[in-house]
Design a protein around this motif. Structure first.
Motif, PDB file in Angstrom:
ATOM      1  N   UNK A 155       0.843  -1.191   0.000  1.00  0.00           N
ATOM      2  CA  UNK A 155       0.000   0.000   0.000  1.00  0.00           C
ATOM      3  C   UNK A 155       0.875   1.237   0.000  1.00  0.00           C
ATOM      4  N   UNK A 156       0.371   2.313  -0.570  1.00  0.00           N
ATOM      5  CA  UNK A 156       1.099   3.565  -0.591  1.00  0.00           C
ATOM      6  C   UNK A 156       0.353   4.577   0.258  1.00  0.00           C
ATOM      7  N   UNK A 157       1.045   5.503   0.854  1.00  0.00           N
ATOM      8  CA  UNK A 157       0.434   6.517   1.689  1.00  0.00           C
ATOM      9  C   UNK A 157      -0.215   7.555   0.787  1.00  0.00           C
ATOM     10  N   UNK A 158      -1.513   7.383   0.542  1.00  0.00           N
ATOM     11  CA  UNK A 158      -2.218   8.266  -0.381  1.00  0.00           C
ATOM     12  C   UNK A 158      -2.491   9.633   0.235  1.00  0.00           C
ATOM     13  N   UNK A 159      -2.223   9.808   1.524  1.00  0.00           N
ATOM     14  CA  UNK A 159      -2.419  11.117   2.144  1.00  0.00           C
ATOM     15  C   UNK A 159      -1.503  12.175   1.549  1.00  0.00           C
ATOM     16  N   UNK A 208      -1.219  18.339  -1.025  1.00  0.00           N
ATOM     17  CA  UNK A 208      -1.461  16.988  -0.513  1.00  0.00           C
ATOM     18  C   UNK A 208      -2.838  16.863   0.130  1.00  0.00           C
ATOM     19  N   UNK A 209      -3.420  15.676   0.006  1.00  0.00           N
ATOM     20  CA  UNK A 209      -4.764  15.434   0.526  1.00  0.00           C
ATOM     21  C   UNK A 209      -4.827  15.673   2.030  1.00  0.00           C
ATOM     22  N   UNK A 210      -3.783  15.292   2.767  1.00  0.00           N
ATOM     23  CA  UNK A 210      -3.794  15.480   4.216  1.00  0.00           C
ATOM     24  C   UNK A 210      -3.936  16.953   4.578  1.00  0.00           C
ATOM     25  N   UNK A 211      -3.249  17.834   3.852  1.00  0.00           N
ATOM     26  CA  UNK A 211      -3.348  19.264   4.135  1.00  0.00           C
ATOM     27  C   UNK A 211      -4.754  19.778   3.847  1.00  0.00           C
ATOM     28  N   UNK A 212      -5.384  19.260   2.795  1.00  0.00           N
ATOM     29  CA  UNK A 212      -6.758  19.666   2.487  1.00  0.00           C
ATOM     30  C   UNK A 212      -7.711  19.244   3.601  1.00  0.00           C
ATOM     31  N   UNK A 213      -7.549  18.032   4.103  1.00  0.00           N
ATOM     32  CA  UNK A 213      -8.413  17.558   5.187  1.00  0.00           C
ATOM     33  C   UNK A 213      -8.237  18.411   6.438  1.00  0.00           C
TER      34      UNK A 213
END
Length: 652
Positions: free
Chosen positions: A30-34, A83-88
């Motif tokens: 798995x890859x860290x998609x965050x 990055x998705x994590x920053x958006x969340x």
């Protein structure tokens, strides 16, 4: 890879939230998609709509409880390649943390855990036949506590602290994984039915180290069963273990890849992308990218890219690109590109491109480069210089042409010493000593290169090693992790720790505008010294670690000034930041000596802070460090801030 068949959150009759989530067993990495960057622009839409749009753009799915996430809240978000994590973080705030599992992101509230011990138990069965499923792995997604079901499918799992939301994952080879999430501790046993995969799991075409004697010695049966059920779980920035069963990754270590891995005795991991240090043995099931240092040895089931150094044995079931340093043996099952140095034997089963240096034997199917040994070189196909030496050879000779090289004797004054294990010379040597473990001489004019230790009374030239340099008088350069010298007459010692008898060695307790409590160790000479430092900030709750260099000038018997440059990583006290959070500092210290080894110093600091950490509460980037900056700019989701600060310290 994880693949959910159903994503809806429903309330069950027993008072806890059950995710009807069946994940296809994660048999590929798995890859860290965050960290996946996306571009999105939404104005006045619900959180549920925003999550749907992000999932569409990022080719992923979100897992969350609608009772805990306000999906009807109206938000606006505009971002370019962030990055998705920053958006969340931006529209969910800091009330949630995120776990990446394949193409799925699980949302967890960040509220504090409850005290007390909590136990979960139940039964695992086949969804179609009702057959009891034994040896299934049950683990808590956040804290990694795990259990194995017995032959009758029964299991018990205990948590010392309970999160506000608990996520249990049930995994079994050739079955779809199932996730159950709840906010209240269920009073009844949790019965779980696993659905068989339509196609059996296909194991990756890589070597298996789990059957080796060294792995069987250190790793228990539950750990190995977890590996079969969960081939890969996630990438983590740091782990610390005593032995594989006692560590921060607990009994799931064989399914986790680490950036930094510290093993006091032995470690067991899926992969390494950074550095791994083990007191005895490092065991990695797949690939190593970076540096791997084992007191006794290293065993890797995949490829090695970088440096692999072991006190006795290095083994790679794949290929090696880089350097292997082994006290006794280096073994590569496929090809090697680079250097193999060992005390006894270097073996590359396929093609060797580079240099093999050993005390007794070098072997390879084909070699393009140089083989140097004390006894025998073997290569079925040669495009190389092959050099060997024993009691039957007066000179070192090439396998193709007679090329005389220097013979090494006790009276040699000009020589080249090349050995797989060690070089010693009882007279002054003018030339070069190269070995994988140890070089020793009386006086040296030239260079010493070794994997672990260089020792000489007087050196005029250079000492280079992977660990320790020792000398009485140095005129030149010492380059190693630890450098020891009585007198540095000219030149420099460059390493993490530099112990010079007539030099500078001290500890420092400091307080600054960044870290109110700080500790440093400084070693070297007044001209150039290294700095290892760490710091703690109670508010905001942060800690730092890093290194630096400095130089000091005496202004009299009592007064001095120093110029230092340091680099620091900043992290919260309870976790590691995944994003960039760096501090670069230039310090000018003015000091006063209170006694022979005691002094006070203070002075201004010039600070450069670079951070991509987003703070949702204040809608700002970066942790609250230092004072207001004279320069502050945000570009592409990254803060660059500069300010003038201060530091005061007590040195002893």
């Amino acid at each position: 890879m994880l693949s959910f068949l159903k994503v809806r959150v429903v309330k069950s009759k027993i008072g806890y939230l059950a995710l009807g989530l069946f994940l296809v067993s994660n048999n590929t990495q798995a890859q860290d998609i965050l960290d996946t960057p996306i571009t999105i622009s939404i104005e006045h839409q619900s959180v549920e709509t925003v999550l749907y749009e992000i999932s569409t753009l990022g080719n992923l799915n979100f897992v969350y409880s609608s009772d805990l996430v306000d999906v009807n809240k109206v938000v606006s978000i505009h971002s370019s390649n962030q990055p998705i994590k920053d958006l969340l973080d931006r529209f969910l705030g800091n009330e949630y943390e995120y776990l990446a599992r394949g193409k799925y992101i699980i949302l967890h509230p960040t509220k504090k855990e409850k005290k007390g011990s909590f136990q979960f138990k139940g039964e695992v069965t086949d969804a179609y036949t009702g057959k009891k499923i034994g040896e299934a792995t049950i683990y808590e997604a956040n804290r990694l506590n795990s259990s194995i079901s017995d032959k009758k499918g029964g299991y018990e799992l205990r948590l010392n602290k309970k999160p506000v939301v608990t996520t249990l994952i049930f995994s079994k080879k050739n079955y779809q994984d199932t996730v159950i999430q709840f906010s209240k501790v269920p009073t009844n046993p949790i019965q779980v039915q696993l659905k068989p995969l339509l196609m059996p799991t296909i194991e990756p075409n890589t070597a298996n180290i789990d059957s080796t004697k060294i792995v069987r010695f250190f790793v228990n049966e539950q750990h190995l069963k977890n590996v079969k059920n969960i081939p890969f779980l996630e990438q983590r920035p740091f782990q610390l273990s005593l032995v594989p069963v006692v560590g921060t990754n607990k009994l799931l270590g064989g399914s986790i890849s680490n950036d930094v891995s510290l093993n006091i005795i032995a470690g067991y991991a899926y992969g390494i992308e950074g550095i791994e240090i083990g007191g005895a043995t490092n065991m990695v099931r797949r690939d190593v990218k970076g540096v791997q240092l084992g007191g006794a040895g290293n065993i890797v089931g995949g490829d090695v890219n970088g440096l692999q150094a072991g006190g006795a044995i290095n083994t790679s079931k794949g290929s090696v690109i880089g350097v292997q340093l082994g006290g006794l043996l280096n073994h590569v099952s496929k090809s090697t590109t680079g250097v193999q140095l060992s005390g006894l034997w270097n073996h590359t089963k396929q093609k060797m491109q580079g240099v093999q240096v050993s005390g007794l034997l070098n072997t390879a199917t084909a070699i393009k480069g140089v083989q140097i040994t004390g006894l025998i070189n073997i290569a079925k196909k040669e495009d190389s210089l092959s050099i060997k030496n024993n009691e039957y050879f007066d000179t070192l000779r090439s396998s193709k042409t007679d090329i005389p090289v220097f013979n090494i004797t006790k009276k040699s004054k000009f020589a080249l010493q090349i050995a797989g294990l060690a070089n010693t010379n009882q007279n002054e040597i003018r030339g070069l000593q190269i070995s994988s473990i140890f070089n020793k001489g009386i006086a040296l004019k030239g260079g010493q290169i070794s994997g672990i230790l260089n020792s000489v009374k007087d050196v005029k030239g250079i000492q280079v090693t992977g660990l320790i340099n020792i000398a009485r008088k140095v005129k030149g350069l010492q380059l190693g992790i630890i450098n020891i010298a009585d007198t540095l007459e000219s030149g420099a010692t460059i390493g993490l720790i530099n112990l010079v008898k007539n030099g500078l060695t001290n500890f420092e307790i400091a307080s600054s505008d960044v870290m109110p409590i700080g500790f440093s160790f400084k070693s070297g000479t007044n001209r150039l010294y290294s700095i290892l430092h760490t710091g703690i900030s109670p508010s905001p709750e942060l800690w730092s670690y890093g290194l630096g260099i400095g130089t000091e000038f005496r202004l009299g018997q009592k007064f001095y000034t120093s110029l230092e440059a340091t680099f620091s990583e900043i992290h919260p006290l309870d976790r590691f930041h995944h994003n960039t959070n760096h501090l670069y500092r230039l310090l000018i210290n003015f000091g006063y000596k209170l006694g022979k080894n005691i002094s006070l110093n203070t002075g201004p600091t010039y600070n450069i802070y670079v951070s991509s950490v987003y703070n949702a509460e204040t809608d700002t980037f970066g942790d609250d460090l230092g004072s207001s900056g004279f320069y502050e700019r945000i570009n592409n989701g990254r803060l660059l801030k500069m300010w003038i600060g201060y530091q005061a310290a007590f040195r002893f």
